[in-house]
Structure formats: C-alpha cells, structure tokens
Design a protein around this motif. Structure first.
Motif, PDB file in Angstrom:
ATOM      1  N   TRP A   1      47.102 -46.531-113.230  1.00  0.00           N
ATOM      2  CA  TRP A   1      48.517 -46.569-112.635  1.00  0.00           C
ATOM      3  C   TRP A   1      48.739 -48.012-112.189  1.00  0.00           C
ATOM      4  O   TRP A   1      49.954 -48.417-112.219  1.00  0.00           O
ATOM      5  CB  TRP A   1      48.700 -45.466-111.550  1.00  0.00           C
ATOM      6  N   GLY A   2      47.811 -48.740-111.618  1.00  0.00           N
ATOM      7  CA  GLY A   2      48.056 -50.059-111.167  1.00  0.00           C
ATOM      8  C   GLY A   2      48.525 -50.942-112.482  1.00  0.00           C
ATOM      9  O   GLY A   2      49.359 -51.836-112.340  1.00  0.00           O
ATOM     10  N   ASN A   3      47.864 -50.819-113.356  1.00  0.00           N
ATOM     11  CA  ASN A   3      48.124 -51.500-114.533  1.00  0.00           C
ATOM     12  C   ASN A   3      49.457 -51.257-115.146  1.00  0.00           C
ATOM     13  O   ASN A   3      50.227 -52.131-115.651  1.00  0.00           O
ATOM     14  CB  ASN A   3      47.192 -51.166-115.756  1.00  0.00           C
ATOM     15  N   SER A   4      49.979 -50.033-114.967  1.00  0.00           N
ATOM     16  CA  SER A   4      51.310 -49.608-115.358  1.00  0.00           C
ATOM     17  C   SER A   4      52.353 -50.254-114.506  1.00  0.00           C
ATOM     18  O   SER A   4      53.447 -50.173-114.988  1.00  0.00           O
ATOM     19  CB  SER A   4      51.444 -48.065-115.385  1.00  0.00           C
ATOM     20  N   LEU A   5      52.106 -50.752-113.326  1.00  0.00           N
ATOM     21  CA  LEU A   5      53.071 -51.260-112.278  1.00  0.00           C
ATOM     22  C   LEU A   5      53.111 -52.669-112.757  1.00  0.00           C
ATOM     23  O   LEU A   5      53.993 -53.196-112.205  1.00  0.00           O
ATOM     24  CB  LEU A   5      52.525 -51.108-111.037  1.00  0.00           C
ATOM     25  N   VAL A   6      52.285 -53.210-113.590  1.00  0.00           N
ATOM     26  CA  VAL A   6      52.446 -54.639-113.950  1.00  0.00           C
ATOM     27  C   VAL A   6      53.600 -54.859-114.824  1.00  0.00           C
ATOM     28  O   VAL A   6      53.841 -54.051-115.759  1.00  0.00           O
ATOM     29  CB  VAL A   6      51.313 -55.311-114.540  1.00  0.00           C
ATOM     30  N   PRO A   7      54.683 -55.720-114.404  1.00  0.00           N
ATOM     31  CA  PRO A   7      55.891 -55.861-115.256  1.00  0.00           C
ATOM     32  C   PRO A   7      55.471 -56.384-116.795  1.00  0.00           C
ATOM     33  O   PRO A   7      54.412 -56.967-117.004  1.00  0.00           O
ATOM     34  CB  PRO A   7      56.712 -57.153-114.725  1.00  0.00           C
TER      35      PRO A   7
ATOM     36  N   THR B   1      56.157 -58.728-118.902  1.00  0.00           N
ATOM     37  CA  THR B   1      55.602 -60.053-118.999  1.00  0.00           C
ATOM     38  C   THR B   1      54.284 -60.172-118.583  1.00  0.00           C
ATOM     39  O   THR B   1      53.613 -60.892-119.385  1.00  0.00           O
ATOM     40  CB  THR B   1      56.576 -61.009-118.399  1.00  0.00           C
ATOM     41  N   GLY B   2      53.881 -59.850-117.630  1.00  0.00           N
ATOM     42  CA  GLY B   2      52.394 -60.103-117.088  1.00  0.00           C
ATOM     43  C   GLY B   2      51.538 -58.976-118.075  1.00  0.00           C
ATOM     44  O   GLY B   2      50.307 -59.717-118.280  1.00  0.00           O
ATOM     45  N   SER B   3      51.780 -57.998-118.328  1.00  0.00           N
ATOM     46  CA  SER B   3      51.064 -57.108-118.999  1.00  0.00           C
ATOM     47  C   SER B   3      50.953 -57.675-120.733  1.00  0.00           C
ATOM     48  O   SER B   3      49.870 -57.664-121.178  1.00  0.00           O
ATOM     49  CB  SER B   3      51.778 -55.727-119.116  1.00  0.00           C
ATOM     50  N   SER B   4      51.987 -57.963-121.271  1.00  0.00           N
ATOM     51  CA  SER B   4      52.059 -58.855-122.619  1.00  0.00           C
ATOM     52  C   SER B   4      51.168 -59.893-122.568  1.00  0.00           C
ATOM     53  O   SER B   4      50.319 -60.353-123.557  1.00  0.00           O
ATOM     54  CB  SER B   4      53.438 -59.188-123.069  1.00  0.00           C
ATOM     55  N   SER B   5      51.185 -60.748-121.391  1.00  0.00           N
ATOM     56  CA  SER B   5      50.517 -61.948-121.424  1.00  0.00           C
ATOM     57  C   SER B   5      49.040 -61.813-121.582  1.00  0.00           C
ATOM     58  O   SER B   5      48.163 -62.535-122.071  1.00  0.00           O
ATOM     59  CB  SER B   5      50.729 -63.031-120.426  1.00  0.00           C
ATOM     60  N   LEU B   6      48.558 -60.693-120.557  1.00  0.00           N
ATOM     61  CA  LEU B   6      47.095 -60.420-120.657  1.00  0.00           C
ATOM     62  C   LEU B   6      46.607 -59.807-121.855  1.00  0.00           C
ATOM     63  O   LEU B   6      45.546 -60.189-122.353  1.00  0.00           O
ATOM     64  CB  LEU B   6      46.859 -59.233-119.510  1.00  0.00           C
ATOM     65  N   SER B   7      47.324 -58.946-122.460  1.00  0.00           N
ATOM     66  CA  SER B   7      47.187 -58.413-123.922  1.00  0.00           C
ATOM     67  C   SER B   7      47.007 -59.437-124.870  1.00  0.00           C
ATOM     68  O   SER B   7      46.025 -59.415-125.845  1.00  0.00           O
ATOM     69  CB  SER B   7      48.058 -57.523-124.264  1.00  0.00           C
TER      70      SER B   7
ATOM     71  N   PHE C   1      59.816 -47.230-114.694  1.00  0.00           N
ATOM     72  CA  PHE C   1      60.674 -47.749-113.745  1.00  0.00           C
ATOM     73  C   PHE C   1      60.387 -49.251-113.519  1.00  0.00           C
ATOM     74  O   PHE C   1      60.261 -49.786-112.458  1.00  0.00           O
ATOM     75  CB  PHE C   1      60.484 -47.053-112.406  1.00  0.00           C
ATOM     76  N   VAL C   2      59.350 -49.602-114.436  1.00  0.00           N
ATOM     77  CA  VAL C   2      58.885 -51.258-114.310  1.00  0.00           C
ATOM     78  C   VAL C   2      59.544 -52.018-115.416  1.00  0.00           C
ATOM     79  O   VAL C   2      59.640 -51.738-116.417  1.00  0.00           O
ATOM     80  CB  VAL C   2      57.193 -50.900-114.684  1.00  0.00           C
ATOM     81  N   PRO C   3      59.966 -53.115-114.750  1.00  0.00           N
ATOM     82  CA  PRO C   3      60.963 -53.959-115.689  1.00  0.00           C
ATOM     83  C   PRO C   3      60.030 -54.497-116.907  1.00  0.00           C
ATOM     84  O   PRO C   3      58.814 -54.812-116.902  1.00  0.00           O
ATOM     85  CB  PRO C   3      61.106 -55.322-114.844  1.00  0.00           C
ATOM     86  N   GLY C   4      60.671 -54.415-118.109  1.00  0.00           N
ATOM     87  CA  GLY C   4      59.857 -54.767-119.323  1.00  0.00           C
ATOM     88  C   GLY C   4      58.905 -53.903-119.700  1.00  0.00           C
ATOM     89  O   GLY C   4      58.088 -54.222-120.746  1.00  0.00           O
ATOM     90  N   ARG C   5      58.930 -52.580-119.138  1.00  0.00           N
ATOM     91  CA  ARG C   5      57.954 -51.689-119.842  1.00  0.00           C
ATOM     92  C   ARG C   5      58.618 -50.780-120.272  1.00  0.00           C
ATOM     93  O   ARG C   5      59.722 -50.157-120.026  1.00  0.00           O
ATOM     94  CB  ARG C   5      56.842 -51.330-118.395  1.00  0.00           C
TER      95      ARG C   5
END
Length: 149
Positions: A20-26, A28-34, A111-115
């Motif tokens: 769930w913490g990973n799901s709270l990452v906006p 842009t951050g999630s995409s850059s990690l991937s 509810f998370v921007p960009g997700r």
C-alpha cells in the motif's frame, strides 16, 4: 476458531503496508523507479548476451505486482494455516484477505496523482497471491514427505 500464527501475521501485515505504501507513490516517482529497474534488467541481460528488448516498463510493473502478491500469498497462508491442513475454514480467511488487499490497493491508487486503479492489476495480484498459496502448500508437502521418509 482459527489459530493465527502471530509472527507470520505480522510479516503479512508488513508486506501489506509495503504494497500500500508503494501505491501511495505518485505516478512520476513510481514510473521512474520502474524505468530504472527496467534499465538494470536490460543491462544485466545484455551483459550475458541475452535478448533484452522484451523487458519493458509494462513487463517490470506487472511482474512487480505478481511478485509482491506471491510473497503475500505465502505469508498469509502461513499465518492462517499453521498445520497446512487446507480445509475450508482455513482457506476461506486466506482467500478473503487475498481478495480484499489488492482491491483496496487499486482503490488507493484512484486517489494518488498520476496513478490509476485497474481491475487487470487486481487480477494479476490475485494470480500472484494464488501462486504463493500453491507454492507454500507444495513446499510444505515436499518437506513433510522428506520428514516421513
């Protein structure tokens, strides 16, 4: 009444919080990690002279979904089914838990921007969780068979 193994339940809860913490990452951050993971995997495969073009951001993201829920499936099965009996009263809470967590996970992402919460991700998550449950029972069967021999 079902006994719950507390140490495995704590580990399962920690995994849920990680997911769930990973799901709270906006987004842009999630995409850059991937993308960073994708580049690392591609570089590793290329260094071994193996095909690497098939490793895309999409593949990395979906494999991450599957893998984190596979781990959760193993942990939850340990928590709810200490003896490995595979009875309905032991599997039901496992199944309910492993259906609720990804559903809530994808709802969080709405509810998370960009997700975006996606039903396909819930299905991938459930397949990963089911794989974890099956792996746990297979490994337990192998261990019990070796002990009996």
């Amino acid at each position: 009444m079902i006994k719950i193994d507390r140490k495995w339940a704590v580990a399962a809860c920690a995994m849920v919080l990680l997911i769930w913490g990973n799901s709270l990452v906006p987004g842009t951050g999630s995409s850059s990690l991937s993308l960073a993971i994708m580049e690392d995997v591609r570089g590793f495969l290329h260094s071994l002279s193996l095909p690497y073009e098939w490793v895309t951001n999409f593949v990395v993201r979906k494999c991450a979904h599957f893998t984190e829920y596979m781990v959760l499936g193993v942990l939850v099965t340990h928590a709810f089914d200490i003896e490995g009996r595979r009875t309905f009263d032991r599997l039901l809470p496992t199944v309910v838990f492993l259906l609720l967590v990804p559903s809530i996970d994808e709802t969080i992402q709405l509810f998370v921007p960009g997700r975006a919460g996606m039903i396909t991700d819930v299905m991938i998550d459930c397949c990963g969780a089911a794989t974890g449950v099956v792996l746990r029972y297979l490994l337990r069967s192998l261990v019990c068979t070796k002990k009996a021999a």
